[in-house]
Write a protein that holds these residues in place. Structure first.
Motif, PDB file in Angstrom:
ATOM      1  N   UNK A 182       0.696   0.534   1.409  1.00 28.06           N
ATOM      2  CA  UNK A 182       0.190   0.911   2.724  1.00 28.06           C
ATOM      3  C   UNK A 182      -0.614   2.205   2.554  1.00 28.06           C
ATOM      4  N   UNK A 183      -1.186   2.690   3.646  1.00 21.90           N
ATOM      5  CA  UNK A 183      -1.911   3.968   3.562  1.00 21.90           C
ATOM      6  C   UNK A 183      -0.991   5.074   3.038  1.00 21.90           C
ATOM      7  N   UNK A 184       0.233   5.170   3.594  1.00 22.70           N
ATOM      8  CA  UNK A 184       1.125   6.260   3.180  1.00 22.70           C
ATOM      9  C   UNK A 184       1.710   6.008   1.796  1.00 22.70           C
ATOM     10  N   UNK A 185       1.727   4.739   1.376  1.00 22.91           N
ATOM     11  CA  UNK A 185       2.341   4.412   0.095  1.00 22.91           C
ATOM     12  C   UNK A 185       1.352   4.319  -1.054  1.00 22.91           C
ATOM     13  N   UNK A 186       0.078   4.484  -0.758  1.00 28.38           N
ATOM     14  CA  UNK A 186      -0.937   4.323  -1.802  1.00 28.38           C
ATOM     15  C   UNK A 186      -0.728   5.357  -2.899  1.00 28.38           C
ATOM     16  N   UNK A 187      -0.725   4.878  -4.127  1.00 30.88           N
ATOM     17  CA  UNK A 187      -0.468   5.769  -5.251  1.00 30.88           C
ATOM     18  C   UNK A 187       0.975   5.694  -5.714  1.00 30.88           C
ATOM     19  N   UNK A 204       7.001   7.345  -2.003  1.00 32.13           N
ATOM     20  CA  UNK A 204       6.442   8.593  -2.516  1.00 32.13           C
ATOM     21  C   UNK A 204       7.340   9.771  -2.170  1.00 32.13           C
ATOM     22  N   UNK A 205       7.790   9.835  -0.916  1.00 32.52           N
ATOM     23  CA  UNK A 205       8.650  10.964  -0.528  1.00 32.52           C
ATOM     24  C   UNK A 205       9.944  10.982  -1.336  1.00 32.52           C
ATOM     25  N   UNK A 206      10.440   9.801  -1.694  1.00 33.88           N
ATOM     26  CA  UNK A 206      11.681   9.734  -2.472  1.00 33.88           C
ATOM     27  C   UNK A 206      11.418   9.896  -3.969  1.00 33.88           C
ATOM     28  N   UNK A 207      10.167  10.117  -4.355  1.00 33.55           N
ATOM     29  CA  UNK A 207       9.791  10.193  -5.778  1.00 33.55           C
ATOM     30  C   UNK A 207      10.374   8.988  -6.522  1.00 33.55           C
ATOM     31  N   UNK A 208      10.112   7.818  -5.963  1.00 27.55           N
ATOM     32  CA  UNK A 208      10.689   6.584  -6.486  1.00 27.55           C
ATOM     33  C   UNK A 208       9.676   5.757  -7.281  1.00 27.55           C
ATOM     34  N   UNK A 209       8.567   6.376  -7.686  1.00 28.95           N
ATOM     35  CA  UNK A 209       7.541   5.601  -8.398  1.00 28.95           C
ATOM     36  C   UNK A 209       8.073   5.002  -9.697  1.00 28.95           C
ATOM     37  N   UNK A 243       1.084   9.728  -7.785  1.00 25.87           N
ATOM     38  CA  UNK A 243       1.669   9.477  -6.452  1.00 25.87           C
ATOM     39  C   UNK A 243       1.264  10.518  -5.406  1.00 25.87           C
ATOM     40  N   UNK A 244       0.879  11.707  -5.823  1.00 24.60           N
ATOM     41  CA  UNK A 244       0.508  12.728  -4.844  1.00 24.60           C
ATOM     42  C   UNK A 244      -1.006  12.889  -4.718  1.00 24.60           C
ATOM     43  N   UNK A 245      -1.762  11.916  -5.206  1.00 29.01           N
ATOM     44  CA  UNK A 245      -3.210  12.077  -5.181  1.00 29.01           C
ATOM     45  C   UNK A 245      -3.844  11.693  -3.843  1.00 29.01           C
TER      46      UNK A 245
END
Ligand SMILES: Cc1ncc(C[n+]2csc(CCOP(=O)(O)OP(=O)(O)O)c2C)c(N)n1
Ligand SMILES: [Mg+2]
Length: 627
Positions: free
Chosen positions: A266-271, A244-249, A433-435
């Protein structure tokens, strides 16, 4: 040319000229200040912020928080929403004001999110020690309470003299803007030094752009990783926050579609992928779902992308049971890339996935997980509509279902601690991704409202929903007053279950019989808090802080309340009492919490047997990652 400025003025002017750039987009590295003044900073940073505001340029907004820990949470929320490319500075007075930020510092560093902390410090001159709130250490004259920030900070410095400032500021910015190193960055500013003047060179204040590269992994490592993946039979991708931080969706979407590999998050990767993406199998690990966990159990190659492999993700290292399982980890930090004895690909998630895909030479996997995912989604639907055990009290799963359905694709949900993170990871359906914003690196009670404030500041156009348990609310509700003062609209769903549903359940599981986990009167006979309900009214409390409050008794009330809250232009708290019993289907997973080895209590002895049974599945994962 030189400019004669105080240290405080130089800090503010310098920060106003720092920019971060990635993919050609520039944004302010430090978008503003959060703070609480005391004698440590009122005349230094405080004077400087006032002067900057009065002289109009350059823009450095200041916002008054109500608690210093909370203001770091706000900066963290902001930074996470901005994918680590922009954050806030936090100024605090000396002593308790500064040490209140310690928990926030740890949270930022654990979650790898940039925050700039400016705790004030005791007099450098030491003319009249001890100053109010100074810790005196008889055997060490240069220690202050701020030394407690050292292990929590990715960069730490103390500015004893004004001329030390320029180098410290540059080091601070380098660490803040480096995705591999970032976290809490702490510059301690003694209260006298903040007010001292120095002739700073002009170049310190010229516009500076910190370029954030998309580091590509070493090509030979990509070849080795590709060979390992090509040789796999049942690979699984674990998507973490790094995606998500890398906007790699989009890169992950393409990688997954073209290879057919299932993606757990994972929790941080959800979305990272939308919930209904054909390759998405949902949450992995202790708070994941049985489908993702079954795939994990049987996977022979696990491709971790931007994950720290926390114990929740690995089910305390019991998630991966294939006897020959190997790991390929793509991560911007070498430390994480090397975890579980993986073949490490050190680099940016987007750049790394884009490099890895062609190296697979069209290798496709045909996993048959879609029917299982559909069955799991039917279970989620059922939980969304399910009934609880306690009369007509709504279940937490129903509350999550209603909020999920009320949310637009760009809206954000925030949470951090209690039983909600697990239920959310299992049940929430992310459409952006930012939800999904669950702080589960530090899982800090009290993050929910303060963090939501930062998210709203970062993205004022998005509706921000924060779900907060009664325990978390009681720890840190005061930022409602900050939000009201700033005209920032949040929708807060206050989930009242009279204590710790999470730790109550855990307590029972480890044989501790829910001891000390409920908010009731102490019962003199049992000695525990199993007396009558307390006359605590959190809805009234929220009202008293300036919120508009809707008391919901039923799920239908909540549906209606959410409609009103969305239409309202002010912060709204929806108060709802829920059934504390678990209402989400089981993860079919494990989490290691130790149980007493000897005990006189039968409940503990029974729990110990269960614990040892769980531990049998724990693995070391020492096998070398390559072929
Ligand atoms: C600051 C902090 N203290 C303690 C904990 C340990 N802890 C985790 S969940 C929890 C209880 C949370 O209660 P509540 O917010 O009401 O949520 P519930 O468990 O009822 O869902 C506690 C004490 C924590 N995560 N953070
Ligand atoms: Mg609770």
């Amino acid at each position: 040319m030189k400019q004669r400025l105080t240290v405080g003025q130089a800090v503010v002017r310098f920060l106003a000229n720092q920019w971060t750039e990635r993919d050609g987009v520039e944004q302010r590295t430090v978008a503003g200040f959060l703070g609480i003044f005391g004698h440590g900073n009122v005349a230094g940073i405080g004077q400087a912020l006032l002067q900057a505001q009065r002289t109009g340029a350059p823009d450095m907004p200041y916002r008054l928080a109500r608690n210093e820990q909370a203001m770091v949470h706000t900066a963290v929320g902001y930074a996470r929403m901005r994918n680590r490319l922009s954050t806030m500075a936090c100024t605090a007075s000396i002593g308790p004001g500064s040490t209140n930020m310690l928990t926030g510092a740890a949270l930022a560093t654990v979650n790898r999110l940039p925050v700039l902390l400016l705790p004030s410090d005791v007099f450098a001159s030491r003319a009249a020690v001890p100053v109010l709130q100074e810790l005196e250490v008889p055997a060490a004259g240069d220690v202050s309470v701020n030394d407690a920030f050292r292990p929590l900070s990715r960069f730490f410095d103390r500015i004893w003299r004004p001329e030390q400032l320029p180098q410290a500021l540059l080091s601070a910015m380098r660490v803040l803007t480096d995705p591999a190193e970032t976290g809490a960055v702490t510059l301690c500013l003694p209260q006298d030094v903040q007010t001292e003047a120095y002739d700073y060179p002009d170049e310190l204040f010229t516009k500076r752009v910190w370029h954030v590269p998309r580091q590509a992994p070493d090509p030979l490592a990509v070849e080795r990783a590709a060979a390992t993946i090509r040789g796999a039979h049942r690979p699984l991708i674990v998507a973490g926050g790094g995606v998500i931080y890398a906007e790699a969706s989009a890169a992950l979407d393409r990688f997954a579609r073209e290879t057919g590999i299932p993606v757990a998050d994972t929790q941080a990767g959800k979305g990272a992928l939308n919930w209904d993406h054909p390759n998405a199998v949902g949450g992995i690990g202790a708070t994941g779902n049985p489908v993702a966990n079954r795939l994990a159990r049987n996977a022979d190659v696990v491709i971790g992308v931007g994950t720290r492999y926390s114990d929740f993700t690995t089910a305390s290292r019991s998630a991966f049971q294939h006897p020959d399982v190997r790991f390929v980890n793509l991560n911007v930090t070498g430390f994480d890339a090397g975890k579980l004895s993986a073949l490490p690909l050190v680099g940016d998630a987007r750049a790394g996935l884009s490099a890895l895909l062609p190296a697979l030479h069209g290798r496709r996997f045909t996993g048959d997980f879609r029917d299982d995912v559909a069955a799991w989604q039917a279970a989620v639907d059922h939980a969304y509509r399910g009934r609880g055990t306690q009369g007509d009290l709504p279940t937490q799963a129903e509350v999550i279902g209603v909020v999920n359905e009320a949310c637009g694709a760009r809206d954000v949900v925030v949470q951090a601690a209690g039983s909600l993170p697990g239920d959310l990871q299992r049940l929430w359906r992310s459409r952006d991704p930012k939800q999904y914003h669950v702080e589960y690196g530090y899982s800090c009670m009290g993050f929910e409202i303060a963090g939501a404030l930062g998210i709203k500041l970062a993205e004022p156009g998005r509706e921000v929903y924060t779900l907060v348990g009664d325990g978390s609310y009681l720890m840190m509700a005061q930022e409602i007053a900050t939000a009201v003062a700033e005209h920032l609209k949040l929708i807060i769903i206050l989930v009242q279950n009279h204590g710790f549903a999470s730790i109550g359940g855990l307590s029972e599981q480890v044989g501790s019989q829910r001891f000390g986990t409920s908010y009731r009167y102490r019962n003199p006979r049992s000695g525990d808090y199993d007396g009558a309900r307390l006359p605590v009214d959190l809805a009234a409390n929220a009202e008293s802080l300036g919120a508009s409050v809707i008391r919901c008794r039923t799920i239908a009330d909540l549906v209606e309340g959410l409609k009103q809250a969305r239409e309202a232009d002010r912060l709204t708290v929806l108060h709802i009492e829920t059934d504390p019993e678990p209402s989400a289907p089981s993860a079919e997973s494990w989490w290691e919490v130790p149980v007493a080895e000897v005990a006189t209590l039968h409940s503990t002895r029974h729990a110990r047997t269960e614990y040892l049974a769980g531990k049998r599945d724990q693995r070391h994962h020492l096998r070398p990652g390559g072929l």
